[in-house]
Design a protein around this motif. Structure first.
Motif, PDB file in Angstrom:
ATOM      1  N   ASP A  86       0.818  -1.221   0.000  1.00 42.23           N
ATOM      2  CA  ASP A  86       0.000   0.000   0.000  1.00 42.23           C
ATOM      3  C   ASP A  86       0.850   1.269   0.000  1.00 42.23           C
ATOM      4  O   ASP A  86       0.408   2.323   0.471  1.00 42.23           O
ATOM      5  CB  ASP A  86      -0.986  -0.008   1.179  1.00 42.23           C
ATOM      6  CG  ASP A  86      -0.278   0.038   2.530  1.00 42.23           C
ATOM      7  OD1 ASP A  86       0.925  -0.314   2.592  1.00 42.23           O
ATOM      8  OD2 ASP A  86      -0.932   0.433   3.511  1.00 42.23           O
ATOM      9  N   ASN A 138      -4.470  -8.876   2.708  1.00 40.18           N
ATOM     10  CA  ASN A 138      -5.690  -8.566   1.963  1.00 40.18           C
ATOM     11  C   ASN A 138      -6.383  -7.300   2.464  1.00 40.18           C
ATOM     12  O   ASN A 138      -7.001  -6.560   1.679  1.00 40.18           O
ATOM     13  CB  ASN A 138      -6.653  -9.763   2.066  1.00 40.18           C
ATOM     14  CG  ASN A 138      -8.000  -9.475   1.448  1.00 40.18           C
ATOM     15  OD1 ASN A 138      -8.917  -8.991   2.119  1.00 40.18           O
ATOM     16  ND2 ASN A 138      -8.113  -9.731   0.160  1.00 40.18           N
ATOM     17  N   HIS A 139      -6.278  -7.022   3.757  1.00 36.94           N
ATOM     18  CA  HIS A 139      -6.936  -5.852   4.339  1.00 36.94           C
ATOM     19  C   HIS A 139      -6.452  -4.555   3.685  1.00 36.94           C
ATOM     20  O   HIS A 139      -7.226  -3.610   3.522  1.00 36.94           O
ATOM     21  CB  HIS A 139      -6.652  -5.804   5.845  1.00 36.94           C
ATOM     22  CG  HIS A 139      -7.137  -4.567   6.539  1.00 36.94           C
ATOM     23  ND1 HIS A 139      -8.434  -4.429   6.989  1.00 36.94           N
ATOM     24  CD2 HIS A 139      -6.505  -3.399   6.828  1.00 36.94           C
ATOM     25  CE1 HIS A 139      -8.571  -3.229   7.536  1.00 36.94           C
ATOM     26  NE2 HIS A 139      -7.431  -2.580   7.454  1.00 36.94           N
ATOM     27  N   THR A 144      -4.775  -4.086   0.580  1.00 36.95           N
ATOM     28  CA  THR A 144      -4.811  -3.906  -0.883  1.00 36.95           C
ATOM     29  C   THR A 144      -5.795  -4.816  -1.594  1.00 36.95           C
ATOM     30  O   THR A 144      -5.971  -4.701  -2.808  1.00 36.95           O
ATOM     31  CB  THR A 144      -3.423  -4.210  -1.502  1.00 36.95           C
ATOM     32  OG1 THR A 144      -3.108  -5.584  -1.218  1.00 36.95           O
ATOM     33  CG2 THR A 144      -2.355  -3.310  -0.923  1.00 36.95           C
ATOM     34  N   GLY A 145      -6.408  -5.737  -0.869  1.00 40.69           N
ATOM     35  CA  GLY A 145      -7.296  -6.678  -1.534  1.00 40.69           C
ATOM     36  C   GLY A 145      -6.572  -7.875  -2.130  1.00 40.69           C
ATOM     37  O   GLY A 145      -7.207  -8.763  -2.713  1.00 40.69           O
ATOM     38  N   LYS A 146      -5.265  -7.944  -1.986  1.00 46.22           N
ATOM     39  CA  LYS A 146      -4.504  -9.076  -2.522  1.00 46.22           C
ATOM     40  C   LYS A 146      -4.937 -10.373  -1.824  1.00 46.22           C
ATOM     41  O   LYS A 146      -5.284 -10.371  -0.647  1.00 46.22           O
ATOM     42  CB  LYS A 146      -3.002  -8.850  -2.318  1.00 46.22           C
ATOM     43  CG  LYS A 146      -2.157  -9.938  -2.981  1.00 46.22           C
ATOM     44  CD  LYS A 146      -0.665  -9.690  -2.850  1.00 46.22           C
ATOM     45  CE  LYS A 146       0.103 -10.885  -3.435  1.00 46.22           C
ATOM     46  NZ  LYS A 146       1.554 -10.725  -3.323  1.00 46.22           N
ATOM     47  N   ASP A 147      -4.890 -11.461  -2.565  1.00 49.46           N
ATOM     48  CA  ASP A 147      -5.292 -12.763  -2.027  1.00 49.46           C
ATOM     49  C   ASP A 147      -4.157 -13.341  -1.169  1.00 49.46           C
ATOM     50  O   ASP A 147      -3.508 -14.310  -1.542  1.00 49.46           O
ATOM     51  CB  ASP A 147      -5.640 -13.705  -3.180  1.00 49.46           C
ATOM     52  CG  ASP A 147      -6.306 -14.974  -2.684  1.00 49.46           C
ATOM     53  OD1 ASP A 147      -6.625 -15.048  -1.477  1.00 49.46           O
ATOM     54  OD2 ASP A 147      -6.503 -15.878  -3.507  1.00 49.46           O
ATOM     55  N   ARG A 172      -6.137 -18.018   4.031  1.00 45.34           N
ATOM     56  CA  ARG A 172      -7.438 -17.655   3.452  1.00 45.34           C
ATOM     57  C   ARG A 172      -8.154 -18.877   2.874  1.00 45.34           C
ATOM     58  O   ARG A 172      -9.348 -18.809   2.565  1.00 45.34           O
ATOM     59  CB  ARG A 172      -7.254 -16.577   2.369  1.00 45.34           C
ATOM     60  CG  ARG A 172      -6.875 -15.218   2.986  1.00 45.34           C
ATOM     61  CD  ARG A 172      -6.468 -14.202   1.946  1.00 45.34           C
ATOM     62  NE  ARG A 172      -7.527 -13.878   1.008  1.00 45.34           N
ATOM     63  CZ  ARG A 172      -8.545 -13.061   1.270  1.00 45.34           C
ATOM     64  NH1 ARG A 172      -8.644 -12.494   2.451  1.00 45.34           N
ATOM     65  NH2 ARG A 172      -9.446 -12.820   0.353  1.00 45.34           N
TER      66      ARG A 172
END
Ligand SMILES: [Zn+2]
Length: 290
Positions: free
Chosen positions: A77, A130-131, A133-136, A142
């Motif tokens: 980020d 993920n929080h 940038t949304g990356k997996d 996950r």
């Protein structure tokens, strides 16, 4: 095995605050891609790449690559809170490693770090990559491998609960004097009304994820708007959703709710602006009775 200072992987930028820990999986399934191999990457071919981490953990060890007080480029980020205010832990998922042992070691490391920062409620201070940038990522966690995120968080919490000699073992009772410990975010806002003459705020850190009861909102009277690192506290500022807040006021515990499976720190009932409110005991610390 610190990365070399002065390269892109470790420019020596100071962290600008402590918001918590961000958890990753390396998603590097190559055989031998353990913690030492990753530490060697930052000392070799990746030293001029803008990718790094504070710690990398495998089944046998945790390796520190960038000191905790320096920024590691892990959260993706840029100059956001993820990179600038959280400590990153990479969990190795190399195919010849033991992902369960590696993840358990990350639980232990995360608990050690949070304990040092006086954190007693893990859920407010642990983030998935993920929080930001949304990356997996963390890819394995996950997918429930070796266990899911809620389990990871509760394992860290269990370690914090089991600690003696830190803020975690305080027992609040009616009449205890407490203060808020830390800087929090305003997640919800209630405008002034007949119940809350100064308005009220909803804060996920102080009520286990979301204010769901009528008394979970904190009356705004004693709340200061501040920067995310706690500086520039202004007790007269207009509060908005998304602002950071802190509170230096001393409260007297009016009642308590004992810890349960879902409320592992217990709840303290406090009062401000003539209204009682419920608060997770985790963000509170006891001060001497004066
Ligand atoms: Zn990641």
């Amino acid at each position: 095995m610190l990365a070399p200072l002065g390269y892109k992987c470790r420019p020596g930028i100071s962290r600008t605050g402590f918001r918590g820990i961000t958890i990753h999986n390396t998603s590097n399934w190559n055989k031998g891609a353990n913690a030492i191999a990753h530490a060697n990457l930052l000392r070799g071919s990746w030293k001029n790449v803008t990718t790094s981490w504070n710690y990398v953990v495998d089944q046998d060890r945790a390796v520190r690559c960038v000191p905790e007080n320096e920024v590691a480029w892990c959260q993706g980020d840029g100059n956001g809170d993820g990179n600038m205010k959280t400590i990153s832990i990479e969990i190795c998922d190399n195919s010849d490693g033991d992902i369960r042992k590696a993840t358990d070691n990350a639980v232990e490391l995360a608990a050690q770090i949070l304990r040092r920062y006086g954190v007693t409620n893990a859920s407010g201070y642990l983030f998935q990559h993920n929080h930001w940038t949304g990356k997996d990522c963390p890819y394995d966690i996950r997918r429930g491998k070796p266990y899911d995120w809620n389990t990871f968080v509760s394992k860290v919490q269990a370690k914090l609960n089991g600690t003696s000699g830190s803020a975690g073992d305080q027992i609040l009772t009616v009449g205890s004097k407490v203060k808020f410990n830390g800087v929090f975010k305003i997640n919800e806002l209630i405008l002034p009304n007949s119940k809350y003459p100064n308005g009220a705020i909803g804060c996920y850190d102080t009520c286990y994820g979301s204010p769901c009861g009528v008394d979970d909102y904190i009356p705004s009277g004693p709340i200061a708007k501040c920067n995310s690192d706690g500086s520039n506290a202004n007790y007269n500022a207009i509060l908005n959703k998304g602002d950071y807040w802190k509170c230096d006021k001393e409260f007297t515990v009016k009642a308590v709710e004992l810890p349960t499976k879902y409320l592992p720190n217990g709840v303290a009932i406090l009062e401000a602006d003539g209204v009682r409110f419920r608060c997770d005991c985790g963000p509170l610390y006891e001060v001497a009775n004066s």
